[in-house]
Scaffold this motif. Structure first.
Motif, PDB file in Angstrom:
ATOM      1  N   GLN A   7     -31.905 -66.323  -3.339  1.00  0.00           N
ATOM      2  CA  GLN A   7     -32.121 -67.771  -3.288  1.00  0.00           C
ATOM      3  C   GLN A   7     -33.346 -68.227  -4.069  1.00  0.00           C
ATOM      4  OE1 GLN A   7     -31.688 -69.619   0.703  1.00  0.00           O
ATOM      5  NE2 GLN A   7     -31.122 -67.565   1.393  1.00  0.00           N
ATOM      6  N   ALA A   8     -34.262 -67.297  -4.367  1.00  0.00           N
ATOM      7  CA  ALA A   8     -35.479 -67.647  -5.095  1.00  0.00           C
ATOM      8  C   ALA A   8     -36.054 -66.409  -5.767  1.00  0.00           C
ATOM      9  CB  ALA A   8     -36.521 -68.257  -4.157  1.00  0.00           C
ATOM     10  N   SER A   9     -36.884 -66.626  -6.768  1.00  0.00           N
ATOM     11  CA  SER A   9     -37.645 -65.550  -7.398  1.00  0.00           C
ATOM     12  C   SER A   9     -39.028 -65.551  -6.748  1.00  0.00           C
ATOM     13  CB  SER A   9     -37.753 -65.790  -8.900  1.00  0.00           C
ATOM     14  OG  SER A   9     -38.559 -64.791  -9.508  1.00  0.00           O
ATOM     15  N   ILE A  10     -39.427 -64.423  -6.174  1.00  0.00           N
ATOM     16  CA  ILE A  10     -40.657 -64.344  -5.388  1.00  0.00           C
ATOM     17  C   ILE A  10     -41.463 -63.144  -5.875  1.00  0.00           C
ATOM     18  CG2 ILE A  10     -41.612 -64.103  -3.062  1.00  0.00           C
ATOM     19  CD1 ILE A  10     -38.726 -65.132  -2.152  1.00  0.00           C
ATOM     20  N   HIS A  11     -42.558 -63.430  -6.585  1.00  0.00           N
ATOM     21  CA  HIS A  11     -43.387 -62.356  -7.145  1.00  0.00           C
ATOM     22  C   HIS A  11     -44.842 -62.797  -7.178  1.00  0.00           C
ATOM     23  CE1 HIS A  11     -39.949 -59.986  -8.564  1.00  0.00           C
ATOM     24  NE2 HIS A  11     -39.443 -61.092  -9.051  1.00  0.00           N
ATOM     25  N   ARG A  12     -45.738 -61.836  -7.005  1.00  0.00           N
ATOM     26  CA  ARG A  12     -47.151 -62.149  -7.179  1.00  0.00           C
ATOM     27  C   ARG A  12     -47.492 -62.189  -8.674  1.00  0.00           C
ATOM     28  NH1 ARG A  12     -49.737 -57.536  -3.984  1.00  0.00           N
ATOM     29  NH2 ARG A  12     -47.620 -56.724  -4.253  1.00  0.00           N
ATOM     30  N   TYR A  47     -53.814 -62.306  -5.696  1.00  0.00           N
ATOM     31  CA  TYR A  47     -54.137 -63.372  -4.752  1.00  0.00           C
ATOM     32  C   TYR A  47     -53.210 -64.577  -4.843  1.00  0.00           C
ATOM     33  CZ  TYR A  47     -56.754 -64.167  -9.087  1.00  0.00           C
ATOM     34  OH  TYR A  47     -57.118 -64.272 -10.412  1.00  0.00           O
ATOM     35  N   TYR A  48     -52.188 -64.534  -5.698  1.00  0.00           N
ATOM     36  CA  TYR A  48     -51.223 -65.626  -5.827  1.00  0.00           C
ATOM     37  C   TYR A  48     -49.810 -65.091  -5.643  1.00  0.00           C
ATOM     38  CZ  TYR A  48     -54.740 -68.644  -8.179  1.00  0.00           C
ATOM     39  OH  TYR A  48     -55.835 -69.401  -8.495  1.00  0.00           O
ATOM     40  N   LEU A  49     -49.037 -65.733  -4.760  1.00  0.00           N
ATOM     41  CA  LEU A  49     -47.622 -65.414  -4.598  1.00  0.00           C
ATOM     42  C   LEU A  49     -46.804 -66.607  -5.068  1.00  0.00           C
ATOM     43  CD1 LEU A  49     -45.290 -63.675  -3.636  1.00  0.00           C
ATOM     44  CD2 LEU A  49     -45.674 -64.519  -1.303  1.00  0.00           C
ATOM     45  N   ASP A  50     -46.035 -66.415  -6.137  1.00  0.00           N
ATOM     46  CA  ASP A  50     -45.259 -67.490  -6.741  1.00  0.00           C
ATOM     47  C   ASP A  50     -43.830 -67.507  -6.203  1.00  0.00           C
ATOM     48  OD1 ASP A  50     -47.474 -67.914  -8.298  1.00  0.00           O
ATOM     49  OD2 ASP A  50     -46.594 -67.146 -10.150  1.00  0.00           O
TER      50      ASP A  50
END
Length: 276
Positions: free
Chosen positions: A174-179, A183-186
């Protein structure tokens, strides 16, 4: 890689710029050398497009710019070529996960950077990085269906890694989820990853993926490593990222981008040389 390199797609933070977010003279010269060799240079980043445009101008680029890991692609005039907002259900799930863990949430929508905690640890760094200030809001509700990217920001790298794995398991495709940084999770549209971005940039530039090289330093760069003809990791990249690359250059603070251009790309250049 057997095909000559006609296009180089570069990540920005941790790759093209130094830790303090500067373009070095060597990086600017490397861009000029690529141009002279007929190799096209295009930028892809988790930054919003307006945070990439000044760098593209400094480098003299006229290629499309891919922001939000490819969630938005703009031409040289700033006109939209592609937009993929985060699916609303995925955005709501991500915001809930951030709130549950005490992770600062940022939403990028309608050309703005929106947040609820203006005193977050990484707010000054992000403002310096992208070149514009956030706007505090009481609720993300008015823009939740139009978000180009959500970011969870936290100094607790282990917590962010746990949140990343949890959201990936919960949301799946459902989404692309990567750091993009420790310190940032997109969180972006499922097709807004750097692999899809590289394919789109190659198509827009009239180049095949096999003739495209890429360079990056973080896990969110791995999707483009998987589709490019040649993948280069920065010397500052984690071992797991370096292991997925065909070559490793120096760190970003040691002019690794320029070294990669000189030692890896130019010997494989397949463009038509231009007078310089």
């Amino acid at each position: 890689m057997t095909a000559p390199v006609r296009l180089l797609v570069s990540d920005v933070d941790g790759t093209l710029v130094t830790t303090d977010k500067r373009l070095t003279p060597a990086a600017i010269e490397a861009a000029a050398l690529l141009r002279q060799a007929g190799v096209i240079l295009a930028l892809v980043s988790s930054r919003p497009p307006r945070g990439i445009a000044p760098l593209a101008a400094q480098l003299g680029l006229d290629t499309p710019v891919a922001g939000f890991n490819g969630g938005v692609i703009l031409d040289r005039e700033g006109r939209s070529l592609a937009e993929r907002p985060v699916p609303e259900a995925a955005a709501r799930a991500a915001l809930a996960a951030f709130a549950q863990r005490g992770i600062d949430a940022w939403v990028f929508a309608n050309g703005e950077w929106l947040l609820q905690n203006p005193h977050g640890h990484y707010v000054p760094l992000e403002q310096r990085t992208i070149g514009f200030a956030p706007r505090r809001v009481d609720s993300f509700e008015p823009v939740i269906a139009r978000a180009g990217k959500l970011v969870g920001a936290s100094a607790d790298a282990a917590l962010l890694a746990e949140c990343e794995a949890s959201l990936q398991a919960e949301l799946g495709a459902q989404a692309s989820i990567h750091r993009s940084q420790a310190y940032y999770l997109d969180v972006t549209h499922p097709e807004a990853d750097k692999g899809h971005a590289l394919l789109a940039l190659a198509r827009l530039c009239g180049v095949t993926p096999e003739e495209t090289a890429c360079i990056g330093d973080m896990a969110n760069d791995l999707p483009m490593f998987g589709v490019a003809g040649l993948a280069i990791a920065m010397g500052n990249a984690p071992p797991a990222v370096q292991a997925r690359a065909a070559a490793v250059t120096l760190a970003n603070d040691a002019d690794g981008f320029a070294a990669a251009v000189r030692d890896i790309i130019l010997p494989r250049a397949g463009g038509e040389r231009r007078p310089g």
